[in-house]
Design an enzyme around this catalytic site. Structure first.
Site, PDB file in Angstrom:
ATOM      1  N   SER A 148      -5.014  -5.501   8.291  1.00 13.66           N
ATOM      2  CA  SER A 148      -6.447  -5.399   8.011  1.00 13.66           C
ATOM      3  C   SER A 148      -7.025  -6.796   7.892  1.00 13.66           C
ATOM      4  CB  SER A 148      -6.674  -4.645   6.691  1.00 13.66           C
ATOM      5  OG  SER A 148      -8.017  -4.760   6.251  1.00 13.66           O
ATOM      6  N   TYR A 161      -4.985  -3.138  -2.002  1.00 13.01           N
ATOM      7  CA  TYR A 161      -4.966  -2.947  -0.548  1.00 13.01           C
ATOM      8  C   TYR A 161      -4.930  -4.295   0.168  1.00 13.01           C
ATOM      9  CZ  TYR A 161      -6.453  -1.372   4.096  1.00 13.01           C
ATOM     10  OH  TYR A 161      -6.535  -1.135   5.453  1.00 13.01           O
TER      11      TYR A 161
END
Length: 258
Positions: A148, A161
């Protein structure tokens, strides 16, 4: 060589984790459309069976395998099922992940561990299982980790995350270095903000509105925006590429934000 030949996946067996929805579902369609036999792994079998019907209806080959990436025995069973049906997995798309949002100061221990167990620990152990089998069969192969942009630049409320994805990017490099001897390439894709099942609540909040305004292209990623990067890293087109992370984010990281 023609582009169609360069990105052709005929003869390849691809396993996609987190295939029941979101980006994983799209990845499965794209791999199958370009010739790969696709093994769909996730916990929701009914969703996987539906996807199998879609892929077969489009002329592709697919197998649904109910699997929990945080359970090593379940992962091994998924690879066993893949081999029994199609042969050795030669492409792994390490896509399974979770993305809870919330302030770090009140984050509970169990949620932190859940994110790390799914996004980082499982990614390693699934990649390890794939590599062991590729090495034993001497097939070589391609592992694509789905990271990501938050692995490069963080946003508030995404601490676990973002941390897991930053670690995954570094893990990609480490595995690429070690497994090149087996002709196994390990790369990653770092998507920007794509509206999916796991982040919908966050992106439809005021925080999401601020993110899209900050993006140079003024939009979230759309279905199909990752197809090129996926096919590049999974195919012979990237035969001499390993340890690389391809960022697909509309320039968001360049603008200084995750």
């Amino acid at each position: 060589m023609r582009a169609a030949e360069l990105f052709d996946l005929n003869g390849q067996v691809a396993l996609v984790t987190g295939a029941s929805s979101g980006l994983g579902r799209r990845f499965a369609h794209v791999l199958a459309a370009n010739g790969a036999k696709v093994v769909l792994a996730a916990r929701r079998r009914e969703k996987l069976e539906e996807l199998v019907r879609e892929i077969e209806g489009e002329g592709g080959s697919a197998l649904a395998v109910a699997s929990d990436v945080t359970d090593k025995a379940s992962v091994a069973a998924a690879f066993d099922a893949a081999e029994a049906r199609f042969g050795t997995v030669t492409i792994l798309i390490n896509n399974a992940g979770i993305a809870p949002a919330g302030p770090a100061i009140s984050l509970q221990d169990d949620l932190w561990r859940q994110v790390m167990a799914t996004n980082l620990d499982a990614a390693f152990f699934v990649a390890q299982a794939a590599a062991e089998r590729m090495a034993k069969a001497e097939t070589g192969g391609a592992i694509v980790n789905i990271a990501s942009v938050l692995g490069f630049a963080v946003s508030k409320g995404t601490a676990p995350y973002a941390t897991s994805k930053a670690a995954l990017i570094h893990l990609t490099k480490a595995l690429a270095l070690e497994w090149a001897r087996y002709r196994i390439r390990v790369n990653a894709i770092a998507p920007g903000w794509f509206l999916t099942e796991i982040n919908r609540d966050f992106l439809e909040s005021t925080a999401g509105e601020a993110i899209v305004k900050h993006n140079p292209m003024r939009r979230f990623g759309e279905e199909g925006d990752l197809d090129g990067a996926l096919l590049y890293l999974a195919s012979r087109a990237s035969a001499y590429v390993s340890g690389t992370t391809v960022t697909v984010d509309g320039g968001q990281v360049l603008a200084g934000g995750g």
